[in-house]
Design an enzyme around this catalytic site. Structure first.
Site, PDB file in Angstrom:
ATOM      1  N   LYS A 221       0.404  25.776 -14.659  1.00 53.29           N
ATOM      2  CA  LYS A 221       0.070  26.474 -13.412  1.00 53.29           C
ATOM      3  C   LYS A 221      -1.444  26.618 -13.326  1.00 53.29           C
ATOM      4  CE  LYS A 221       2.167  30.319 -10.853  1.00 53.29           C
ATOM      5  NZ  LYS A 221       2.842  31.612 -11.015  1.00 53.29           N
TER       6      LYS A 221
HETATM    7  O1  G3P Z   1       3.915  34.333  -9.511  1.00 55.33           O
HETATM    8  C1  G3P Z   1       3.211  34.357  -8.324  1.00 55.33           C
HETATM    9  C2  G3P Z   1       3.761  35.253  -7.243  1.00 55.33           C
HETATM   10  O2  G3P Z   1       5.129  35.021  -7.095  1.00 55.33           O
HETATM   11  C3  G3P Z   1       3.377  36.685  -7.365  1.00 55.33           C
HETATM   12  O3  G3P Z   1       4.179  37.529  -6.597  1.00 55.33           O
HETATM   13  O4  G3P Z   1       4.967  39.789  -5.956  1.00 55.33           O
HETATM   14  O5  G3P Z   1       2.913  39.570  -7.382  1.00 55.33           O
HETATM   15  O6  G3P Z   1       2.851  38.943  -4.979  1.00 55.33           O
HETATM   16  P1  G3P Z   1       3.694  39.035  -6.217  1.00 55.33           P
END
Ligand code: G3P
Length: 219
Positions: free
Chosen positions: A87
């Site tokens: 990633k």
């Molecule tokens: O892993 C990346 C993304 O899915 C993060 O999500 O909920 O932290 O905005 P969030």
């Protein structure tokens, strides 16, 4: 459509996998920190443990922000298991690193994508997955789902094979709407995935079926 779980919590990954609908896992440095995972060897061991649970792609994020550092880290991560997807953040050095990994046959997930232009660059660099963060866009009064729709159109126009991985998914309707638009993958918390199960008419209907069965059986 593929379902990934967005967590580094082994229990939740196992629970989602046991449900039989899990296609992979995404993690990020914040999610690893949330589980108290730090130190190079602990991080590596944790990725190995995740790979042992799931049968699918596991995104492991690099911490470096320069090309050489990303390549070194990414190659180490990719060597852990065939399931590992490196990633990489959507920055200039990241695009160069994605191009490099792509030429070496190493799978990549371009993360922190918030615009169609960024997604176009990720596809041109050969990313396996692109991760638009729809929940975080919604958080700032911008339509996250519209971004998925725009990327779908652009990728279909040119036949890019980069898979649209809708990230920062927060709830069941995000998943349903992503499916309607044609996202290839969603990644979200276990709660969003299991929320798809829920409907009061299902619960009421089942209760009625069981009650009628018991009545007929004279119980
Ligand atoms: O892993 C990346 C993304 O899915 C993060 O999500 O909920 O932290 O905005 P969030």
């Amino acid at each position: 459509m593929k379902f990934f779980i967005d967590t580094a919590n082994l229990q939740q990954i196992k629970e989602a996998y046991d449900l039989g609908v899990l296609d992979g896992v995404t993690t990020n440095p914040s999610l690893m920190a949330k589980e108290g995972i730090s130190g190079e060897q602990n991080v590596i061991n944790h990725y190995k443990a995740i790979c042992d649970i799931v049968d699918g792609d596991v995104s492991a994020e690099v911490i470096s922000t320069d090309f050489d550092g990303m390549v070194k880290e990414g190659e180490q991560l990719a060597a852990l298991n065939d399931k590992i997807v490196v990633k990489v953040p959507m920055i200039k050095e990241g695009v160069k690193a994605i191009k490099y990994f792509s030429s070496k046959g190493i799978k990549t997930n371009c993360t922190l994508v918030f615009s169609a232009g960024q997604a176009l660059l990720a596809a041109k660099a050969g990313a396996t997955y692109v991760s638009p963060f729809i929940g975080r866009l919604d958080d700032v009064s911008t339509d996250g789902l519209q971004l998925i729709e725009d990327i779908r159109l652009i990728y279909d126009n040119y036949g890019y094979e980069t898979q649209i991985l809708a990230a920062s998914v927060r709830h069941a309707m995000h998943i349903v709407n992503c499916a309607k638009i044609g996202a290839d993958v969603i990644t979200g918390p276990l709660s969003a995935i299991t929320a798809l199960l829920k409907h009061p008419l299902t619960d009421n209907g089942l209760a009625q079926f069981l009650a009628d069965h018991a009545k007929a059986a004279g119980k």
